[in-house]
Scaffold this motif. Structure first.
Motif, PDB file in Angstrom:
ATOM      1  N   ASP A   1       0.854  -1.181   0.000  1.00 15.72           N
ATOM      2  CA  ASP A   1       0.000   0.000   0.000  1.00 15.72           C
ATOM      3  C   ASP A   1       0.893   1.235   0.000  1.00 15.72           C
ATOM      4  OD1 ASP A   1       0.239   1.105   2.948  1.00 15.72           O
ATOM      5  OD2 ASP A   1      -0.066  -1.051   3.132  1.00 15.72           O
ATOM      6  N   GLY A   2       0.337   2.317  -0.481  1.00 14.78           N
ATOM      7  CA  GLY A   2       1.102   3.555  -0.563  1.00 14.78           C
ATOM      8  C   GLY A   2       0.291   4.623  -1.265  1.00 14.78           C
ATOM      9  N   LYS A   3       0.999   5.588  -1.827  1.00 10.61           N
ATOM     10  CA  LYS A   3       0.307   6.744  -2.402  1.00 10.61           C
ATOM     11  C   LYS A   3       1.043   7.267  -3.630  1.00 10.61           C
ATOM     12  CE  LYS A   3       2.710   9.932   0.741  1.00 10.61           C
ATOM     13  NZ  LYS A   3       3.560   8.866   1.326  1.00 10.61           N
ATOM     14  N   VAL A   4       0.310   8.057  -4.387  1.00 11.72           N
ATOM     15  CA  VAL A   4       0.841   8.792  -5.534  1.00 11.72           C
ATOM     16  C   VAL A   4       0.439  10.249  -5.354  1.00 11.72           C
ATOM     17  CG1 VAL A   4       0.912   9.014  -8.042  1.00 11.72           C
ATOM     18  CG2 VAL A   4       0.540   6.759  -6.999  1.00 11.72           C
ATOM     19  N   ILE A   5       1.393  11.162  -5.538  1.00 11.99           N
ATOM     20  CA  ILE A   5       1.127  12.594  -5.411  1.00 11.99           C
ATOM     21  C   ILE A   5       1.563  13.286  -6.700  1.00 11.99           C
ATOM     22  CG2 ILE A   5       1.692  14.725  -4.186  1.00 11.99           C
ATOM     23  CD1 ILE A   5       2.187  13.054  -1.699  1.00 11.99           C
TER      24      ILE A   5
ATOM     25  N   LEU B   1       4.055  -0.038  -6.478  1.00 11.99           N
ATOM     26  CA  LEU B   1       2.656   0.222  -6.804  1.00 11.99           C
ATOM     27  C   LEU B   1       2.502   0.432  -8.301  1.00 11.99           C
ATOM     28  CD1 LEU B   1       1.744   2.691  -3.920  1.00 11.99           C
ATOM     29  CD2 LEU B   1       1.450   0.211  -3.973  1.00 11.99           C
ATOM     30  N   LEU B   2       1.530  -0.246  -8.897  1.00 12.72           N
ATOM     31  CA  LEU B   2       1.292  -0.108 -10.335  1.00 12.72           C
ATOM     32  C   LEU B   2       0.555   1.192 -10.610  1.00 12.72           C
ATOM     33  CD1 LEU B   2       1.333  -1.236 -13.219  1.00 12.72           C
ATOM     34  CD2 LEU B   2      -0.877  -2.312 -12.722  1.00 12.72           C
ATOM     35  N   GLN B   3       1.198   2.075 -11.364  1.00  9.43           N
ATOM     36  CA  GLN B   3       0.583   3.307 -11.837  1.00  9.43           C
ATOM     37  C   GLN B   3       0.900   3.440 -13.318  1.00  9.43           C
ATOM     38  OE1 GLN B   3      -1.471   5.674 -10.350  1.00  9.43           O
ATOM     39  NE2 GLN B   3      -1.590   6.360 -12.468  1.00  9.43           N
ATOM     40  N   THR B   4      -0.121   3.365 -14.167  1.00 10.86           N
ATOM     41  CA  THR B   4       0.108   3.381 -15.609  1.00 10.86           C
ATOM     42  C   THR B   4      -0.023   4.795 -16.169  1.00 10.86           C
ATOM     43  OG1 THR B   4      -2.221   2.871 -16.027  1.00 10.86           O
ATOM     44  CG2 THR B   4      -0.693   1.018 -15.882  1.00 10.86           C
ATOM     45  N   ASP B   5       0.553   4.989 -17.342  1.00 13.81           N
ATOM     46  CA  ASP B   5       0.574   6.290 -18.001  1.00 13.81           C
ATOM     47  C   ASP B   5       0.425   6.076 -19.499  1.00 13.81           C
ATOM     48  OD1 ASP B   5       1.093   8.806 -19.019  1.00 13.81           O
ATOM     49  OD2 ASP B   5       3.238   8.765 -18.564  1.00 13.81           O
TER      50      ASP B   5
ATOM     51  N   GLY C   1       4.685  26.667 -16.408  1.00 20.77           N
ATOM     52  CA  GLY C   1       4.229  25.756 -15.378  1.00 20.77           C
ATOM     53  C   GLY C   1       5.277  24.755 -14.947  1.00 20.77           C
ATOM     54  N   ALA C   2       4.976  24.088 -13.826  1.00 18.58           N
ATOM     55  CA  ALA C   2       5.850  23.049 -13.283  1.00 18.58           C
ATOM     56  C   ALA C   2       5.004  21.974 -12.629  1.00 18.58           C
ATOM     57  CB  ALA C   2       6.828  23.646 -12.271  1.00 18.58           C
ATOM     58  N   GLU C   3       5.481  20.728 -12.711  1.00 15.62           N
ATOM     59  CA  GLU C   3       4.819  19.589 -12.086  1.00 15.62           C
ATOM     60  C   GLU C   3       5.815  18.796 -11.245  1.00 15.62           C
ATOM     61  OE1 GLU C   3       1.259  17.614 -14.530  1.00 15.62           O
ATOM     62  OE2 GLU C   3       3.177  17.494 -15.571  1.00 15.62           O
ATOM     63  N   TYR C   4       5.282  18.138 -10.233  1.00 22.27           N
ATOM     64  CA  TYR C   4       6.081  17.208  -9.423  1.00 22.27           C
ATOM     65  C   TYR C   4       5.243  15.970  -9.176  1.00 22.27           C
ATOM     66  CZ  TYR C   4       8.357  15.043  -5.408  1.00 22.27           C
ATOM     67  OH  TYR C   4       8.958  14.141  -4.564  1.00 22.27           O
ATOM     68  N   ILE C   5       5.862  14.796  -9.331  1.00 20.07           N
ATOM     69  CA  ILE C   5       5.158  13.544  -9.083  1.00 20.07           C
ATOM     70  C   ILE C   5       6.023  12.619  -8.246  1.00 20.07           C
ATOM     71  CG2 ILE C   5       5.976  12.381 -11.187  1.00 20.07           C
ATOM     72  CD1 ILE C   5       3.128  11.095 -11.336  1.00 20.07           C
ATOM     73  N   LYS C   6       5.370  11.873  -7.356  1.00 20.32           N
ATOM     74  CA  LYS C   6       6.043  10.850  -6.552  1.00 20.32           C
ATOM     75  C   LYS C   6       5.122   9.652  -6.437  1.00 20.32           C
ATOM     76  CE  LYS C   6       8.558   9.964  -2.267  1.00 20.32           C
ATOM     77  NZ  LYS C   6       7.983   8.621  -2.069  1.00 20.32           N
ATOM     78  N   ILE C   7       5.662   8.468  -6.791  1.00 20.65           N
ATOM     79  CA  ILE C   7       4.928   7.209  -6.748  1.00 20.65           C
ATOM     80  C   ILE C   7       5.637   6.290  -5.770  1.00 20.65           C
ATOM     81  CG2 ILE C   7       4.040   5.269  -8.091  1.00 20.65           C
ATOM     82  CD1 ILE C   7       4.355   7.050 -10.601  1.00 20.65           C
TER      83      ILE C   7
ATOM     84  N   GLU D   1       6.646   2.425 -10.883  1.00 19.01           N
ATOM     85  CA  GLU D   1       6.614   2.297  -9.428  1.00 19.01           C
ATOM     86  C   GLU D   1       7.866   2.903  -8.805  1.00 19.01           C
ATOM     87  OE1 GLU D   1       8.533   0.343  -7.231  1.00 19.01           O
ATOM     88  OE2 GLU D   1       9.873  -0.457  -8.734  1.00 19.01           O
ATOM     89  N   GLY D   2       7.731   3.376  -7.555  1.00 13.45           N
ATOM     90  CA  GLY D   2       8.872   3.830  -6.781  1.00 13.45           C
ATOM     91  C   GLY D   2       9.655   4.966  -7.390  1.00 13.45           C
ATOM     92  N   SER D   3       9.028   5.786  -8.201  1.00 12.59           N
ATOM     93  CA  SER D   3       9.756   6.825  -8.917  1.00 12.59           C
ATOM     94  C   SER D   3       9.269   8.210  -8.510  1.00 12.59           C
ATOM     95  CB  SER D   3       9.594   6.643 -10.427  1.00 12.59           C
ATOM     96  OG  SER D   3       8.223   6.701 -10.792  1.00 12.59           O
TER      97      SER D   3
END
Length: 441
Positions: free
Chosen positions: A337-341, A366-370, A356-362, A382-384
């Motif tokens: 379990d965990g989170k994505v921001i 954890l499977l997060q598709t794009d 603009g600017a973006e920040y992401i943390k996974i 995952e884990g990036s």
């Protein structure tokens, strides 16, 4: 008497001739009106994007690693939108898409953990035309709507911030990350200074085993194990859109609870000169909560801000080739379990420029598709973690140029297709610089 009769006959003939001509013209006009009415239920739009990506992967631990790469690529993306409204209750929305590398005559072809069903039309796989959206809306009442077909499950908030456009998709970008077919029931109502929509969405996946007869209800994976032919994916969602006030131009708040129940992965392919299938049976279950908040024109300054927060409760079981589990070698039941921001801040200098600017943390494992158009899977993996800087320059309402720089930190890799088997600790950086010229029509 004869003259009166002759005049009457001539008059009758002239009137008949005139009436005949008028009827012919009327019939022609009626046909034109009917054709115009039939065609007027349709509207068409689209966009063409031509882009250049320069990207590289750097292994900070090993300068001679095979992971190190420097590449550039020209590509085109074309989308055609079709809308129709034959009645007040019924409307249709469709989209066809093509993505391709410029003049690629090689016979090599890569593979991805995301199937064609999830990213076709985005995978730069030649000139194939792909159906990315096709659904109807039927209004039972003014407040209750049924949607069914290939739903708009991609390009949702907050992808539109990077595009410098108004909101396009219906669901948060981080919720699905794939094209999905299904049905949704939406109830809308006015609330305060805006509108609240509540929605139930059902998008079942199917495991279609074409090797069995029509009377066999048991599907089998590539390892000859029985699996359910249908796996449930369902979601509950609340979506509030606020109208302009003295504090902001628009506001959007979304809460979505999404369940993926025993999604089946039965094989993967590895390409080392030849393509080889690796078989097995991996079941993935996720319970996701996605919260999105976006505000534009904060205090009438041109400042935009959005935040997506996603929690993932994940369980995997099974493996490929007996020893290749999902994100590791463990083929027993594994819970994570965990989170994505994802945070985005942008400033509109005027109607022509946006910075603009973006920040992401996974979180780990954890499977997060794009399936967005960026070339380094910035919103997935995952884990990036990573950051993204971008500039939108609008020449006019129909053509714009977007420059951007992305950087993604990758802590580990896996034996097969970036998702299966033993992990290898890494210190990789993936960097992409791009220029995108997009014309809307």
């Amino acid at each position: 008497m004869f003259n009166k009769i002759s005049k009457a006959v001539i008059a009758t003939s002239l009137v008949a001739s005139a009436m005949g001509a008028t009827n012919s013209e009327l019939e022609s006009r009626i046909e034109d009106l009917e054709l115009s009415r039939d065609l007027n239920i349709f509207s068409f739009s689209g966009d063409l994007e031509n882009r250049l990506d320069y990207y590289q992967t750097v292994d900070n631990k090993n300068s001679t690693s095979a992971n190190n790469a420097n590449k550039k690529r020209f590509a085109s993306y074309f989308r055609m939108n079709i809308e129709a409204k034959p009645t007040d209750r019924l409307s249709f929305y469709g989209r066809f898409a093509v993505s391709k590398n410029w003049n690629d005559f090689t016979t090599r072809k890569g593979t991805s953990v995301v199937s064609d069903s999830g990213s076709g039309g985005r995978d730069r796989d030649g000139s194939k035309l792909f159906l990315t959206r096709a659904f109807i809306n039927y209004n039972f009442t003014k407040s209750l709507t049924l949607s069914i077909g290939r739903l708009p499950t991609v390009d949702g908030p907050g992808y539109h911030e990077v595009e410098g456009t108004a909101r396009a998709g219906a669901y948060p970008m981080l919720a699905y990350g794939n094209y999905l077919d299904g049905m949704a029931l939406t109830h809308g109502m006015k609330l305060g200074n805006g509108r609240l929509s509540t929605r139930f969405v059902y998008t079942p996946t199917q495991f279609v085993d074409s090797t069995t007869g029509s009377t066999d209800f048991d599907s089998k994976d590539d390892d000859n194990g029985k699996i359910s032919p249908t796996q449930d994916i369902f979601s509950f969602m609340a979506d509030y859109e606020g109208n302009a006030t003295k504090w902001y131009n628009s506001m959007n708040l979304i809460a979505q609870y999404l369940v993926i129940n025993k999604f089946v992965i039965d094989s993967a392919t590895v390409t080392n000169g030849t393509t080889t299938a690796v078989n097995g049976n991996v079941e993935l279950t996720q319970k996701n909560l996605v919260l999105y908040a976006g505000v534009t024109g904060i205090a009438k300054t041109g400042l935009d801000f959005s935040l997506t927060y996603k929690t993932i409760d994940q369980e995997t079981e099974g493996g490929l080739a007996a020893t290749m589990g999902f994100y590791g070698s463990d083929t027993d039941k594994v819970k994570k379990d965990g989170k994505v921001i994802l945070a985005n801040v942008g400033y509109n200098l005027n109607s022509k420029w946006k910075f603009g600017a973006e920040y992401i943390k996974i979180d780990d494992y954890l499977l997060q598709t794009d399936n967005t158009r960026n070339i380094i899977s910035f919103y997935g993996g995952e884990g990036s973690k990573g950051h993204h800087l971008y500039v939108v320059s609008k020449f006019d309402d129909n053509i714009k140029l977007i420059f951007g720089y992305m950087k993604k930190e990758i802590p580990r890799t896996y034996a097969l297709q970036g998702a299966f088997g033993a992990e290898t600790k890494q210190d990789l950086e993936r960097v992409s610089g791009y220029a995108r010229l997009t014309a809307n029509f």
